[in-house]
Design a protein around this motif. Structure first.
Motif, mmCIF file in Angstrom:
data_model
loop_
_atom_site.group_PDB
_atom_site.id
_atom_site.type_symbol
_atom_site.label_atom_id
_atom_site.label_comp_id
_atom_site.label_asym_id
_atom_site.label_seq_id
_atom_site.Cartn_x
_atom_site.Cartn_y
_atom_site.Cartn_z
ATOM 1 N N GLY A 47 0.816 -1.214 0.000
ATOM 2 C CA GLY A 47 0.000 0.000 0.000
ATOM 3 C C GLY A 47 0.844 1.257 0.000
ATOM 4 O O GLY A 47 0.551 2.224 -0.705
ATOM 5 N N LEU A 48 1.926 1.248 0.778
ATOM 6 C CA LEU A 48 2.821 2.402 0.782
ATOM 7 C C LEU A 48 3.494 2.551 -0.573
ATOM 8 O O LEU A 48 3.684 3.662 -1.065
ATOM 9 C CB LEU A 48 3.865 2.283 1.899
ATOM 10 N N GLY A 49 3.817 1.432 -1.210
ATOM 11 C CA GLY A 49 4.372 1.499 -2.564
ATOM 12 C C GLY A 49 3.418 2.179 -3.526
ATOM 13 O O GLY A 49 3.825 3.013 -4.350
ATOM 14 N N ILE A 50 2.127 1.863 -3.439
ATOM 15 C CA ILE A 50 1.126 2.522 -4.284
ATOM 16 C C ILE A 50 1.081 4.011 -3.952
ATOM 17 O O ILE A 50 0.977 4.859 -4.851
ATOM 18 C CB ILE A 50 -0.263 1.862 -4.117
ATOM 19 N N ASN A 51 1.202 4.355 -2.670
ATOM 20 C CA ASN A 51 1.259 5.772 -2.291
ATOM 21 C C ASN A 51 2.448 6.476 -2.950
ATOM 22 O O ASN A 51 2.335 7.630 -3.375
ATOM 23 C CB ASN A 51 1.380 5.928 -0.775
ATOM 24 N N PHE A 52 3.583 5.787 -3.049
ATOM 25 C CA PHE A 52 4.750 6.369 -3.705
ATOM 26 C C PHE A 52 4.450 6.657 -5.176
ATOM 27 O O PHE A 52 4.807 7.717 -5.698
ATOM 28 C CB PHE A 52 5.968 5.445 -3.613
ATOM 29 N N SER A 55 2.210 9.610 -5.381
ATOM 30 C CA SER A 55 2.988 10.815 -5.091
ATOM 31 C C SER A 55 3.718 11.290 -6.344
ATOM 32 O O SER A 55 3.727 12.478 -6.659
ATOM 33 C CB SER A 55 3.994 10.528 -3.964
ATOM 34 N N CYS A 56 4.306 10.353 -7.068
ATOM 35 C CA CYS A 56 5.023 10.708 -8.300
ATOM 36 C C CYS A 56 4.067 11.237 -9.369
ATOM 37 O O CYS A 56 4.429 12.142 -10.129
ATOM 38 C CB CYS A 56 5.795 9.498 -8.824
ATOM 39 N N ILE A 57 2.869 10.721 -9.416
ATOM 40 C CA ILE A 57 1.874 11.206 -10.378
ATOM 41 C C ILE A 57 1.452 12.628 -9.998
ATOM 42 O O ILE A 57 1.408 13.522 -10.854
ATOM 43 C CB ILE A 57 0.663 10.244 -10.447
ATOM 44 N N ARG A 58 1.163 12.867 -8.732
ATOM 45 C CA ARG A 58 0.758 14.206 -8.281
ATOM 46 C C ARG A 58 1.839 15.245 -8.547
ATOM 47 O O ARG A 58 1.537 16.387 -8.871
ATOM 48 C CB ARG A 58 0.425 14.189 -6.789
ATOM 49 N N ARG A 59 3.097 14.852 -8.399
ATOM 50 C CA ARG A 59 4.201 15.792 -8.590
ATOM 51 C C ARG A 59 4.637 15.901 -10.049
ATOM 52 O O ARG A 59 5.542 16.655 -10.366
ATOM 53 C CB ARG A 59 5.392 15.391 -7.718
ATOM 54 N N GLY A 60 4.002 15.138 -10.951
ATOM 55 C CA GLY A 60 4.335 15.213 -12.369
ATOM 56 C C GLY A 60 5.578 14.432 -12.766
ATOM 57 O O GLY A 60 6.054 14.562 -13.887
ATOM 58 N N VAL A 61 6.099 13.609 -11.858
ATOM 59 C CA VAL A 61 7.270 12.780 -12.160
ATOM 60 C C VAL A 61 6.873 11.611 -13.049
ATOM 61 O O VAL A 61 7.651 11.143 -13.874
ATOM 62 C CB VAL A 61 7.914 12.264 -10.844
ATOM 63 N N GLU A 180 15.610 13.170 -1.277
ATOM 64 C CA GLU A 180 14.652 12.784 -2.315
ATOM 65 C C GLU A 180 13.591 11.842 -1.755
ATOM 66 O O GLU A 180 12.411 11.939 -2.108
ATOM 67 C CB GLU A 180 15.380 12.126 -3.492
ATOM 68 N N ILE A 181 13.999 10.955 -0.855
ATOM 69 C CA ILE A 181 13.024 10.055 -0.218
ATOM 70 C C ILE A 181 12.077 10.850 0.668
ATOM 71 O O ILE A 181 10.869 10.619 0.664
ATOM 72 C CB ILE A 181 13.736 8.931 0.558
ATOM 73 N N TYR A 182 12.607 11.826 1.418
ATOM 74 C CA TYR A 182 11.747 12.671 2.246
ATOM 75 C C TYR A 182 10.705 13.371 1.368
ATOM 76 O O TYR A 182 9.541 13.475 1.739
ATOM 77 C CB TYR A 182 12.558 13.707 3.005
ATOM 78 N N TYR A 187 4.722 13.743 0.027
ATOM 79 C CA TYR A 187 3.543 13.874 -0.821
ATOM 80 C C TYR A 187 2.658 12.625 -0.844
ATOM 81 O O TYR A 187 1.776 12.524 -1.661
ATOM 82 C CB TYR A 187 3.955 14.251 -2.242
ATOM 83 N N CYS A 188 2.925 11.676 0.047
ATOM 84 C CA CYS A 188 2.100 10.448 0.099
ATOM 85 C C CYS A 188 0.763 10.692 0.753
ATOM 86 O O CYS A 188 0.556 11.452 1.589
ATOM 87 C CB CYS A 188 2.838 9.338 0.843
#
Length: 188
Positions: A47-52, A55-61, A180-182, A187-188
């Motif tokens: 689940g945390l992996g999905i949050n990651f 987070s990348c989608i929200r930030r445009g990564v 970068e991890i922080y 953004y999770c």
């Protein structure tokens, strides 16, 4: 086949990530109560992996659609998807036909729209979609034919951190700085 980090698809080339459910988010086991209620076991780390990913989608990564694509019609699939805030297409008996229609509807403007697809599966009913192209990932306890077909096989079992390991590999978390991890976790 096992793949190193340098052979994984670049985030910029991915437009869709689809996960099978049973054997990917679960350990492929089902508990059945005397009332006929089915229960499955999932890994919270997944689940945390999905949050990651989100987070990348929200930030445009990452600019990708992410969803569960499952043959299983049981509401437990929907319940887990809802908890993870993931779209869910369940009760899909022909995943390849579904993906043909789905990719055609997205009008991606690519000669081969499968090229930007990443699919995670574990069993024989996943083979047609895995063989079409794109990039596929299987857990170590997947069916031997699926492991042969997969672009990468991770040394994790379904329902036991496999999704999380996939996300960490895809995002290159092992190569990120602490800062970068922080940022990712923030953004999770």
């Amino acid at each position: 086949m096992s793949a190193g980090a340098d052979t994984w698809p670049q985030l910029a080339h991915i437009h869709t990530i689809a996960f099978d459910f049973d054997g990917v988010f679960t350990n492929n086991k089902v508990y059945v109560t005397q009332e006929g209620l089915e229960l499955v076991r999932c890994d919270r780390g997944d689940g945390l992996g999905i949050n990651f990913l989100q987070s990348c989608i929200r930030r445009g990564v990452l600019n990708a659609e992410v969803f569960i694509l499952s043959k299983e019609p049981n509401p437990v699939v929907l319940a887990r998807a809802k908890k993870l805030k993931l779209e869910c297409r369940h009760g899909v008996s022909d995943k390849l036909a579904f993906m043909d229609e789905y990719l055609a509807s997205r009008n991606l403007g690519q000669q081969d729209p499968y090229r930007g697809l990443v699919f995670l599966g574990n069993d024989l009913n996943d083979l047609p979609l895995m063989s079409k192209g794109g990039w596929s990932v299987a857990p170590e306890d997947a069916h031997p034919r699926v492991k042969e077909m997969a672009s990468a096989v991770l040394p994790w079992r379904g329902g036991e951190g496999f999704v999380r390991a996939f996300v960490e590999q895809l995002l290159g978390i092992g190569h990120m700085t602490t800062e970068e991890i922080y940022e990712l976790v923030r953004y999770c």
